[in-house]
Scaffold this motif. Structure first.
Motif, mmCIF file in Angstrom:
data_model
loop_
_atom_site.group_PDB
_atom_site.id
_atom_site.type_symbol
_atom_site.label_atom_id
_atom_site.label_comp_id
_atom_site.label_asym_id
_atom_site.label_seq_id
_atom_site.Cartn_x
_atom_site.Cartn_y
_atom_site.Cartn_z
ATOM 1 N N LEU A 44 13.724 128.004 23.933
ATOM 2 C CA LEU A 44 13.253 126.609 24.289
ATOM 3 C C LEU A 44 12.999 125.954 22.729
ATOM 4 N N HIS A 45 12.642 126.995 21.886
ATOM 5 C CA HIS A 45 12.230 126.278 20.521
ATOM 6 C C HIS A 45 13.582 125.744 20.068
ATOM 7 N N THR A 46 14.747 126.210 20.086
ATOM 8 C CA THR A 46 15.954 125.612 19.404
ATOM 9 C C THR A 46 16.233 124.615 20.096
ATOM 10 N N PHE A 47 16.303 124.351 21.420
ATOM 11 C CA PHE A 47 16.517 123.095 22.069
ATOM 12 C C PHE A 47 15.598 122.103 21.598
ATOM 13 N N ILE A 48 14.505 122.327 21.550
ATOM 14 C CA ILE A 48 13.409 121.192 21.208
ATOM 15 C C ILE A 48 13.947 120.742 19.841
ATOM 16 N N LEU A 49 13.822 121.833 18.808
ATOM 17 C CA LEU A 49 13.850 121.642 17.415
ATOM 18 C C LEU A 49 15.442 120.763 17.117
ATOM 19 N N GLU A 50 16.304 120.837 17.910
ATOM 20 C CA GLU A 50 17.497 119.965 17.819
ATOM 21 C C GLU A 50 17.253 118.734 18.298
ATOM 22 N N GLY A 51 16.527 118.397 19.268
ATOM 23 C CA GLY A 51 16.415 117.174 19.604
ATOM 24 C C GLY A 51 15.293 116.356 18.400
ATOM 25 N N MET A 52 14.193 117.322 17.900
ATOM 26 C CA MET A 52 13.332 116.667 16.746
ATOM 27 C C MET A 52 14.090 116.100 15.734
ATOM 28 N N ALA A 53 15.281 116.845 15.433
ATOM 29 C CA ALA A 53 16.198 116.585 14.214
ATOM 30 C C ALA A 53 16.925 115.344 14.417
ATOM 31 N N GLU A 54 17.331 115.371 15.661
ATOM 32 C CA GLU A 54 18.013 114.108 16.381
ATOM 33 C C GLU A 54 17.236 112.721 15.766
ATOM 34 N N ASN A 55 15.706 112.836 16.377
ATOM 35 C CA ASN A 55 14.925 111.738 16.386
ATOM 36 C C ASN A 55 14.634 111.407 14.937
ATOM 37 N N ALA A 56 14.681 112.497 13.893
ATOM 38 C CA ALA A 56 14.356 112.176 12.387
ATOM 39 C C ALA A 56 15.750 111.437 12.028
ATOM 40 N N ARG A 57 16.734 111.650 12.417
ATOM 41 C CA ARG A 57 17.872 110.759 11.927
ATOM 42 C C ARG A 57 17.981 109.386 12.334
ATOM 43 N N ARG A 58 17.479 109.164 13.790
ATOM 44 C CA ARG A 58 17.347 108.018 14.341
ATOM 45 C C ARG A 58 15.959 107.034 13.829
ATOM 46 N N PHE A 59 15.067 107.715 13.568
ATOM 47 C CA PHE A 59 13.834 106.954 12.941
ATOM 48 C C PHE A 59 14.012 106.601 11.426
ATOM 49 N N ALA A 60 14.892 107.445 10.714
ATOM 50 C CA ALA A 60 15.265 107.357 9.216
ATOM 51 C C ALA A 60 15.643 105.706 9.134
ATOM 52 N N PRO A 63 11.536 101.228 10.256
ATOM 53 C CA PRO A 63 10.189 101.220 9.535
ATOM 54 C C PRO A 63 9.071 102.178 10.038
ATOM 55 N N VAL A 64 9.502 102.791 11.171
ATOM 56 C CA VAL A 64 8.652 103.752 11.756
ATOM 57 C C VAL A 64 8.655 105.204 10.950
ATOM 58 N N LEU A 65 7.620 105.585 10.792
ATOM 59 C CA LEU A 65 7.340 106.952 10.029
ATOM 60 C C LEU A 65 7.421 108.049 11.341
ATOM 61 N N HIS A 66 8.223 108.744 11.126
ATOM 62 C CA HIS A 66 8.503 109.931 12.127
ATOM 63 C C HIS A 66 8.026 111.364 11.239
ATOM 64 N N PHE A 67 7.027 111.817 11.740
ATOM 65 C CA PHE A 67 6.385 112.958 11.267
ATOM 66 C C PHE A 67 6.678 114.474 12.130
#
Length: 340
Positions: A44-60, A63-67
């Protein structure tokens, strides 16, 4: 961002952007991952983390600060939301009706001194559009045929970050010194980084990778290559005939609205073709192909029937008491059957 972990087709993100525009304030998106949730494990952690990494790339590129914050010791994330909210005008959360999320949000609301909204972006039909709990797919389908058309014109934004003009912000050191942004090796879900977390390591990562990019690719493949055979192939395990979108819908990496929009596009369909209710019949109301209607019955009727139950019976939706009479009778009849 707890349940709708995506940058597209997300009513909660749309609402947060709306507030930021109206107030002319920066927008911070907190996407956190605890280690103390039930059944926390490597898969579960791996799956969620891969989604977080994708979001980090898209927000980069916005102007939205993704934390992205990943708890490395149980309890270390406590206080983070309050610290961020102390300098916020409003907090927007995801209205997910089950698991520990409603209790977590209710507790947070008691501690925050600013407005705290939760927004439903679970399905095509709003969970709180009625106070009636439906116990059969047929009764729910009949209700949808009368009420769903008005909601099909209210779609979340396909690309809310496109040409978005908002002021930017940096988090103060008082926050980042205590709660640091997730390290690169964690966002990349490297095995060594995950192995150091206090979670169950007996369940290894699965073969499916998380994230909106993977989910969108799977959706494209399904609509273009597999949807036509769905009514038959979905029941044949060796055929790989399902959409395989369930984990992406569950973890919020893709939206039911997005899936629906792609099916409608393939069918060259518009809401204007919808007529009056046909009494909850399974086929014919959508005026799409039989394959598309079969899939939409799973995506909307059956999936959102469960949301209806969870949202309106929060205290016992997971209990045997909620089963209909015929199910209880069948269960009782076979309670003493010999089994291993």
């Amino acid at each position: 961002m707890t349940s709708f972990r995506r940058t597209r087709f997300n009513f909660a993100l749309d609402r947060a952007i709306e507030h930021a525009k109206q107030l002319a304030k920066p927008l911070v998106v907190l996407e956190a991952l605890r280690v103390g949730y039930p059944d926390a494990n490597d898969r579960l952690h791996t799956f969620i983390l891969e989604g977080m990494a994708e979001n980090a790339r898209r927000f980069a590129n916005s102007p939205v600060l993704h934390f992205p914050y990943v708890e490395e010791v149980k309890g270390d994330g406590s206080g983070l939301l309050e610290a961020l909210a102390a300098q916020a005008c409003v907090v927007v959360g995801d209205d997910w009706p089950c698991y520990f999320v409603p209790r977590m949000q209710a507790a947070a609301a008691e501690r925050l001194d600013v407005r705290f909204e939760v927004v439903d972006s679970n399905g095509v039909w709003p969970m709180h559009a009625t106070d009636r709990v439906f116990t059969t797919a047929h009764s729910f389908r009949a209700h949808l045929q009368k009420t769903l058309p008005e909601h099909l014109h209210a779609m979340p934004n396909d690309a809310p970050l496109s040409r978005l003009d908002l002021p930017t912000v940096k988090l103060p050191s008082s926050i980042t010194s205590r709660w640091s942004r997730a390290a690169k090796d964690l966002l990349e879900a490297r095995p060594a980084a995950i192995a150091a977390l206090p979670i169950d390591h007996s369940v290894p990562p699965g073969k499916m990778h998380g994230g909106s990019h993977v989910a969108e690719a799977r959706l494209s493949l399904f609509v273009s290559k597999k949807l036509a055979d769905y009514p038959v192939a979905r029941n044949e395990p060796e055929e790989d005939g399902t959409s395989a979108l369930s984990p992406y819908l569950h973890f919020g990496h893709i939206s039911a609205h997005h899936v629906f929009a792609e099916v409608a596009k393939r069918e060259k369909w518009t809401p204007d073709v919808l007529g009056r209710s046909i009494g909850g019949a399974k086929e014919g109301w959508w005026k799409m192909s039989a394959a598309a209607e079969s899939f939409l019955d799973e995506l909307i009727t059956w999936r959102e029937l469960a949301f209806n139950m969870a949202a309106l019976r929060p205290d016992d939706y997971g209990s045997m008491a909620t089963l209909p009479a015929f199910a209880k009778a069948t269960h009782a009849k076979h309670a003493k059957d010999p089994r291993e």
